[in-house]
Write a protein that holds these residues in place. Structure first.
Motif, PDB file in Angstrom:
ATOM      1  N   THR A   1      -3.611   9.283  -3.072  1.00 17.14           N
ATOM      2  CA  THR A   1      -3.736   8.895  -4.406  1.00 17.14           C
ATOM      3  C   THR A   1      -4.147   7.260  -4.522  1.00 17.14           C
ATOM      4  O   THR A   1      -3.898   6.566  -3.448  1.00 17.14           O
ATOM      5  N   ALA A   2      -5.162   7.151  -5.549  1.00 19.79           N
ATOM      6  CA  ALA A   2      -5.789   5.654  -5.558  1.00 19.79           C
ATOM      7  C   ALA A   2      -4.827   4.811  -6.009  1.00 19.79           C
ATOM      8  O   ALA A   2      -4.161   5.259  -7.305  1.00 19.79           O
ATOM      9  N   PHE A   3      -4.389   3.577  -5.653  1.00 20.58           N
ATOM     10  CA  PHE A   3      -3.375   2.697  -6.257  1.00 20.58           C
ATOM     11  C   PHE A   3      -4.436   1.441  -6.332  1.00 20.58           C
ATOM     12  O   PHE A   3      -5.138   1.003  -5.609  1.00 20.58           O
TER      13      PHE A   3
ATOM     14  N   LEU B   1      -4.588  -2.646  -8.155  1.00 18.03           N
ATOM     15  CA  LEU B   1      -3.971  -3.810  -8.638  1.00 18.03           C
ATOM     16  C   LEU B   1      -4.998  -4.655  -9.299  1.00 18.03           C
ATOM     17  O   LEU B   1      -5.662  -5.250  -8.521  1.00 18.03           O
ATOM     18  N   ASN B   2      -4.821  -4.827 -10.445  1.00 14.87           N
ATOM     19  CA  ASN B   2      -5.881  -5.433 -11.266  1.00 14.87           C
ATOM     20  C   ASN B   2      -7.320  -5.180 -11.098  1.00 14.87           C
ATOM     21  O   ASN B   2      -8.109  -6.452 -10.980  1.00 14.87           O
ATOM     22  N   GLY B   3      -7.354  -4.102 -10.938  1.00 11.85           N
ATOM     23  CA  GLY B   3      -8.827  -3.670 -10.587  1.00 11.85           C
ATOM     24  C   GLY B   3      -9.283  -3.379  -9.348  1.00 11.85           C
ATOM     25  O   GLY B   3     -10.404  -3.122  -8.815  1.00 11.85           O
ATOM     26  N   GLN B   4      -8.358  -3.927  -8.222  1.00 10.62           N
ATOM     27  CA  GLN B   4      -8.658  -3.854  -6.825  1.00 10.62           C
ATOM     28  C   GLN B   4      -8.006  -2.790  -6.170  1.00 10.62           C
ATOM     29  O   GLN B   4      -6.923  -2.493  -6.573  1.00 10.62           O
ATOM     30  N   PRO B   5      -8.499  -1.897  -5.420  1.00 15.60           N
ATOM     31  CA  PRO B   5      -7.974  -0.807  -4.547  1.00 15.60           C
ATOM     32  C   PRO B   5      -7.121  -1.518  -3.501  1.00 15.60           C
ATOM     33  O   PRO B   5      -7.496  -2.562  -2.789  1.00 15.60           O
ATOM     34  N   ILE B   6      -5.846  -1.089  -3.240  1.00 17.01           N
ATOM     35  CA  ILE B   6      -4.812  -1.548  -2.399  1.00 17.01           C
ATOM     36  C   ILE B   6      -4.538  -0.381  -1.132  1.00 17.01           C
ATOM     37  O   ILE B   6      -3.674  -1.090  -0.485  1.00 17.01           O
ATOM     38  N   ASN B   7      -4.927   0.828  -1.445  1.00 22.56           N
ATOM     39  CA  ASN B   7      -4.556   1.640  -0.300  1.00 22.56           C
ATOM     40  C   ASN B   7      -5.365   0.954   0.977  1.00 22.56           C
ATOM     41  O   ASN B   7      -6.437   0.413   0.905  1.00 22.56           O
ATOM     42  N   GLY B   8      -4.673   1.343   2.087  1.00 18.78           N
ATOM     43  CA  GLY B   8      -5.226   0.721   3.539  1.00 18.78           C
ATOM     44  C   GLY B   8      -6.428   1.512   3.727  1.00 18.78           C
ATOM     45  O   GLY B   8      -6.460   2.618   3.549  1.00 18.78           O
TER      46      GLY B   8
ATOM     47  N   THR C   1      -4.698   8.618  -9.972  1.00 20.05           N
ATOM     48  CA  THR C   1      -4.802   7.068  -9.814  1.00 20.05           C
ATOM     49  C   THR C   1      -3.859   6.309 -10.399  1.00 20.05           C
ATOM     50  O   THR C   1      -3.377   6.565 -11.789  1.00 20.05           O
ATOM     51  N   VAL C   2      -3.166   5.386  -9.550  1.00 18.21           N
ATOM     52  CA  VAL C   2      -1.940   4.575 -10.292  1.00 18.21           C
ATOM     53  C   VAL C   2      -2.618   3.249 -10.551  1.00 18.21           C
ATOM     54  O   VAL C   2      -2.998   2.346  -9.575  1.00 18.21           O
ATOM     55  N   ASN C   3      -2.558   2.842 -11.673  1.00 15.86           N
ATOM     56  CA  ASN C   3      -3.137   1.226 -12.300  1.00 15.86           C
ATOM     57  C   ASN C   3      -1.983   0.502 -12.492  1.00 15.86           C
ATOM     58  O   ASN C   3      -1.034   0.723 -13.296  1.00 15.86           O
ATOM     59  N   ILE C   4      -1.815  -0.687 -11.725  1.00 14.18           N
ATOM     60  CA  ILE C   4      -0.584  -1.520 -11.721  1.00 14.18           C
ATOM     61  C   ILE C   4      -1.333  -2.713 -12.317  1.00 14.18           C
ATOM     62  O   ILE C   4      -2.350  -3.381 -11.684  1.00 14.18           O
TER      63      ILE C   4
END
Length: 863
Positions: free
Chosen positions: A182-184, A186-193, A233-236
Motif C-alpha cells: 500500500t502506498a503511503f 506524506l505531502n506528496g512524498q512516498p514514505i514506504n521503505g 494509496t494513503v495520503n497524509i
C-alpha cells in the motif's frame, strides 16, 4: 492550584454578574451554508464584551446582554465569521432570524497549501475512486494514546493490527494486502521503505499531532505518481504554516501510565508575507504488555512565505525520536498459559529492569514546497524532500541465555556465566550471551514536481516527475556486554584473523544520530545498498456535468546495488548492478444520473519492479534469477449516493497479483542455522464488496456504518527453493497452495457508529466493529483461521468556549470482546487438531483473551 481556583471563582462571579444585570435578550438560528443544517455549537459573542453563548443542537441560541446596540460575532471553526449589527430597546427580545455561515477555505488550509499539485488528493480528479476521508477533528479526537494507523480503523477493507507488542508496532492491511503493498504519501512524498516497502509506524509517532487530514484510497486510487500500489494509496497531509495567529496546549493521560503533553504556536500570516508554526510533544508510557515501556518526543517547525499572488513557499521539518521495548514473537499457547499481558523478553540486571528487545529510532523529515500559479489555467507544484533515519533494534546475541523460574531473562546469572569464560571473552561457540544492536541507517532524497493545465472548461491534463535516491547502511554492534570484556568475531571475510569487539553502543534515538562504529567493532553483517528511482507520470481528463473520463500512465526505472563488507572479501564486496523498468496504466469513467446518483468504473494494469530485498538472494550479493516484474490487474465498479440526509457508497473490486517473489527464513531446530525459503510464482486473487454510509436523521444525531466482504486466495501453486545460511541450495520443489486463504487481514469486517450531540457543548460517540475470516500469514493451502472478535470504542467531548479561546475535554474508552485477537500472525504451526488449532500460531505482537480495555483522557486549550 490556588491561583487556578481563584481564577475560576472570579470568572464565575463575573459571569453571574453579567446574567444578573443583563436585561435584553437576542435569539437566532445559525445555519451551515453548505448543508442548510443547523450548525451546532456555533459561538455567539457581543463584540468587545465577555457576553456570549453557543448554539444548541438545533442551531438556536439565546444571548443575554447589557448592551442596547453593538455587533454580534458569530463563528465556528472552519467557517467565515459573520458580524451582525443589532439595536435593541430596553426590555425587548430581539430575534435576528437565521444566520448562514459559509465555509472558510483559507481558515481550513494554511498560508501555503502544501504541495497542492503533488499531494494526489481525490478531489484532483472528477472521476471518482473508492475513498474514505478522515478529518483533522476525528484524528485529534480518536487518536488519543494510540498509534496513527488507528485513525483508519473505521474504513472499509482496512484492518489495523494493534500496537500491543509495543508502541508504534502497528500493521495496516488494505483489501488484504499488507502495508508493503500500500502506498503511503506524506505531502506528496512516498514514505514506504525503498528496500522492502515496509512502514515502521514508531518512526512516525508524531503524525497524530501534525496530520491535518488523511485520505484512504482503496484499490487503483487517484494517485498520479509513478508508484504501483496494490492495496491502495494513503495520503497524509500535514499542517503547514497556519493562516491565523494562535495555538494550543494539550495534555493526555491513559492506561498503563501513558502521558502526553503537546504545545503549539502559530504567528499567523504577517504583513511581510511570512508566517511560522511550531509544535513540541513529549510522551511516555508503560505499554499494554508487561515490559513494553516507551518514551519519545515529536517536533514540528514550519515556515511559510507568500511572495505574491503567484508564488507560495513553505519549508517544514519534523521528527519523532523514540524508543520502546517490545513483546517479541511467541505462540498463542504461551499466552494461554501465562496470560494476555505475557512477555518474556525482559528481566532484571543488578536490580534494574532490562529488556533484550528494544526499538529506537530518529527519522527527521524535511521538505520544501513551491506552488507557482503561472496563470488561471496553469499551475506548477514542486516538493523537494529529504529524510535521515538513524537507529535500529536490540536482541540476543549468543547462545547463553538463562531464564528465571517464571520464564524471564536472568541477566544476573548470564553475567556470572560470562565472567567465568576465559578472559571474559564471548563468542558464538562458547555459550556467551550479550545484547546486540541491529542498526538500520539511511539517507533519502527526492523531488516530485507536477504541472497542471486546464485547456478548456472540460479538458485538462497534468504531467510530472518523481525522482528518489536512497542509501542504506546495516550492521550489528554490541549494546551491552553483560560482564564480558569483549566479543570475538571470526566470520568477517575481510578480517580473516578475526578481532575482538570491545565497544558498546547505546540504544537511544538522539545519541544514535552521532554513533559511528568502526568496521572491526561490528559483530555480524555489515552491508549497504544504493537504490535510485526515476519516474514520469501524466493524466488526461475530460469532464462535463454528467460525464467524466480519465486516462493515467507512468513509467519508472530503478537501479539497485549493494556492498557487503562482512560476507565477502574486499575485491568481491560489490554486487552486480540491477536495473529494471516498470509502468502502470489506468483509466476510468463516471456518469452522474443527477446530483444524487453517480456510477463509475476504473481499470488498471501495473508492471511493478520487485523490491530490493527480493532481487538479491537471502541478503547476499547473488541475484535471484527467478525475480521478475510483478503484474497487477485491478478492476473496480462503484456507486455513490448523495442526499441531504444520507451519503452512501458501494464498491466492487477484483485484483490479481502475479509473479510475486517472497523470501522467508527460519531457524533449524537441530543445528540452529538459518534456513531460507525463496518462493516464486506466487499469485493472489482478491475480490470483494465494500459498503459504507453516513446518515443525518436528526440535527443532533449522525449515524454511520460500513461492511467489507472479501474473498482473498492464492490462485496458483509456487516454486520453492530452500537454501542454507551459506547460500547452498538444499531443495527445490513445487508446493501446492492454490485455493489457500491469504492471511494477515480480516476478510470480513463490518461496523456501526454514531455521534450524539446532547447539547451545544457535549457530544458522545460510539463505534463497534466485528472482524471475521482472519487467517495466519503463512503461505500454505490449509491455512489456520482464528475466531472472530469485536471491538467497541466510545468517547465523549465537552467544549467550553470563550471569546477567541476554547477549552475541550475528551475521554476515549476502547474495549475488545472475543476469545482471541491478533496483532500479527507470522506462521501456522498447529499444536493440535480441531477448532483450537490456532493455539500453535506464532504471533509477533499481542493476543487478547476475553476482554481487553484501554482508555485515555485529554484536555486541550486553544488560544
Amino acid at each position: 492550584m490556588k491561583n487556578f481556583k481563584t481564577f475560576l471563582f472570579t470568572f464565575s462571579m463575573l459571569m453571574l454578574g453579567v446574567v444578573a444585570f443583563a436585561q435584553e435578550t437576542i435569539t437566532g438560528t445559525v445555519i451551515d451554508g453548505d448543508t442548510n443544517l443547523p450548525l451546532t455549537a456555533a459561538n455567539v459573542f457581543v463584540r468587545g464584551t465577555s457576553e456570549g453563548t453557543t448554539a444548541n443542537v438545533d442551531g438556536v441560541f439565546t444571548l443575554k446582554t447589557s448592551k442596547t446596540s453593538g455587533d454580534l460575532l458569530i463563528s465556528f471553526i472552519g467557517y467565515e465569521t459573520k458580524v451582525v449589527p443589532f439595536t435593541i430597546n430596553a426590555g425587548q427580545t430581539l430575534n435576528i432570524g437565521s444566520i448562514t455561515l459559509l465555509t472558510d477555505s483559507e481558515e481550513l488550509e494554511a498560508v501555503v497549501i502544501v504541495g497542492a499539485g503533488v499531494i494526489d488528493m481525490e478531489e484532483d480528479r472528477k472521476t471518482p475512486v473508492a475513498v474514505s476521508k478522515i478529518s483533522y477533528k476525528e484524528i485529534q479526537q480518536k487518536s488519543g494514546s494510540q498509534d496513527f494507523p488507528e485513525v483508519m480503523k473505521n474504513t472499509p477493507s482496512v484492518y489495523v493490527a494493534s500496537q500491543a507488542g509495543g508502541f508504534g508496532d502497528s500493521k495496516v492491511y488494505v483489501r488484504g494486502f499488507d502495508q508493503t503493498n500500500t502506498a503511503f504519501l506524506l505531502n506528496g512524498q512516498p514514505i514506504n521503505g525503498m528496500e522492502d516497502g515496509n512502514m515502521y509506524w514508531s518512526n512516525w509517532s508524531g503524525m497524530t499531532d501534525v496530520a491535518s487530514s488523511v485520505q484512504v484510497q482503496r484499490g487503483l486510487g487517484s494517485s498520479k505518481l509513478a508508484i504501483s500500489s496494490v492495496g491502495g494509496t494513503v495520503n497524509i497531509v500535514t499542517k503547514a504554516t497556519q493562516l491565523r495567529e494562535g495555538g494550543f496546549a494539550q495534555s493526555t493521560i491513559g492506561n498503563n501510565n501513558f502521558i502526553k503533553n503537546t504545545v503549539s504556536y502559530n504567528t499567523g500570516m504577517m504583513e511581510n508575507g511570512w508566517g511560522f508554526s511550531a509544535l513540541l510533544t513529549k510522551w511516555s508510557g508503560d505499554g499494554y504488555n508487561r515490559g513494553t515501556y516507551g518514551e519519545g518526543q515529536n517536533y514540528f517547525i514550519s515556515a511559510g512565505y507568500k511572495a505574491n499572488e503567484k508564488h507560495l513557499f513553505n519549508f517544514l521539518i519534523f521528527g519523532a525520536p523514540q524508543w520502546h521495548d517490545q513483546n517479541f514473537t511467541k505462540s498463542i499457547s504461551s499466552y494461554l498459559t501465562n496470560g494476555r499481558k505475557y512477555n518474556n523478553n525482559y528481566g532484571y540486571y543488578n536490580g534494574d529492569y532490562m529488556s533484550e528487545r528494544r526499538n529506537y529510532y530518529h527519522k527527521p523529515v524535511a521538505n520544501f514546497n513551491w506552488d507557482f500559479t503561472i496563470n488561471d489555467a496553469m499551475q506548477l507544484s514542486t516538493v523537494l524532500y529529504a529524510s535521515w533515519g538513524r537507529g535500529g533494534g536490540t536482541g540476543n546475541w549468543g547462545s547463553g541465555r538463562v531464564r528465571t523460574a517464571d520464564g524471564h531473562v536472568d541477566f544476573d546469572a548470564i553475567a556470572e556465566n560470562n565472567a567465568a569464560l576465559p578472559g571474559a571473552i564471548g563468542s558464538l561457540g562458547n555459550g556467551a550471551y550479550a545484547i546486540r544492536n541491529s542498526v538500520n541507517n539511511h539517507a533519502w532524497y527526492g523531488l516530485v514536481s507536477n504541472f497542471n493545465h486546464k485547456i478548456t472548461d472540460n479538458l485538462s491534463y497534468n504531467a510530472g516527475i518523481d525522482l528518489r535516491t536512497y542509501k542504506g547502511d546495516h550492521y550489528r554492534t554490541i549494546n551491552h556486554f553483560l560482564g564480558l570484556s569483549g566479543w570475538e568475531t571470526t566470520d568477517n571475510a575481510q578480517y580473516p584473523g578475526g578481532y575482538i569487539v570491545t565497544d558498546a553502543f547505546s540504544a537511544k534515538p538522539w545519541s544514535s544520530l552521532f554513533d559511528k562504529a568502526d568496521d572491526n567493532q561490528k559483530v555480524n553483517y555489515d552491508y549497504s545498498e544504493r537504490i535510485s528511482y526515476g519516474g514520469v507520470f501524466g493524466q488526461v481528463e475530460y469532464a462535463t456535468d454528467s460525464f467524466s473520463a480519465y486516462f493515467q500512465g507512468a513509467v519508472s526505472t530503478q537501479s539497485h546495488i549493494r556492498w557487503d563488507r562482512f560476507g565477502y572479501v574486499e575485491a568481491e564486496e560489490e554486487s552486480p548492478k540491477v536495473n529494471n523498468t516498470g509502468f502502470n496504466i489506468k483509466g476510468g469513467v463516471s456518469y452522474n444520473i443527477n446530483e444524487n446518483h453517480t456510477f463509475f468504473g476504473n481499470a488498471g494494469y501495473y508492471s511493478r519492479q520487485p523490491y530490493h530485498d527480493n532481487i538479491y538472494l537471502n541478503f547476499g550479493n547473488d541475484v535471484n534469477p527467478l525475480t521478475e516484474n510483478e503484474k497487477v490487474t485491478g478492476l473496480e465498479l462503484g456507486y455513490k449516493l448523495r442526499t441531504q440526509f444520507i451519503d452512501a457508497n458501494v464498491n466492487l473490486y477484483r485484483t490479481t497479483w502475479e509473479d510475486r517473489v517472497t523470501t522467508t527464513s527460519d531457524e533449524d531446530e537441530i543445528s540452529g542455522d538459518r534456513i531460507y525459503y525463496n518462493n516464486s510464482g506466487v499469485v493472489q486473487l482478491h475480490k470483494g464488496i465494500e459498503i459504507d454510509f453516513a446518515a443525518h436523521p436528526f440535527t443532533f444525531l449522525d449515524v454511520k456504518g460500513f461492511g467489507s466482504f472479501g474473498d482473498w486466495t492464492y490462485d496458483d501453486n509456487i516454486y520453492q527453493r530452500t537454501f542454507d545460511q551459506n547460500q547452498n541450495l538444499l531443495d527445490e520443489e513445487v508446493v501446492e497452495i492454490e485455493g489457500g486463504k491469504v492471511g494477515g487481514g480480516a476478510q470480513t469486517t463490518y461496523g456501526f457508529g454514531l455521534v450524539y450531540r446532547a447539547t451545544g457543548r457535549l457530544s458522545v460517540d460510539v463505534d463497534w466493529r466485528n472482524y471475521d475470516n482472519l487467517y495466519s500469514t503463512a503461505v500454505v493451502k490449509n491455512n489456520i483461521e482464528l475466531p472472530s472478535f469485536d471491538i467497541f470504542d466510545a468517547g465523549a467531548t465537552y467544549k467550553l468556549t470563550f471569546p477567541e479561546t476554547s477549552l475541550t475535554f475528551r475521554l476515549n474508552v476502547n474495549n475488545l470482546f472475543g476469545e482471541v485477537y491478533m496483532s500479527e500472525m507470522t506462521s501456522a504451526n498447529p499444536v493440535e487438531d480441531g477448532d483450537d488449532s490456532y493455539k500453535g500460531i506464532n504471533v509477533s505482537n499481542n493476543v487478547f483473551f476475553g476482554n481487553g480495555t484501554t482508555w485515555n483522557f485529554g484536555m486541550r486549550f486553544n488560544f
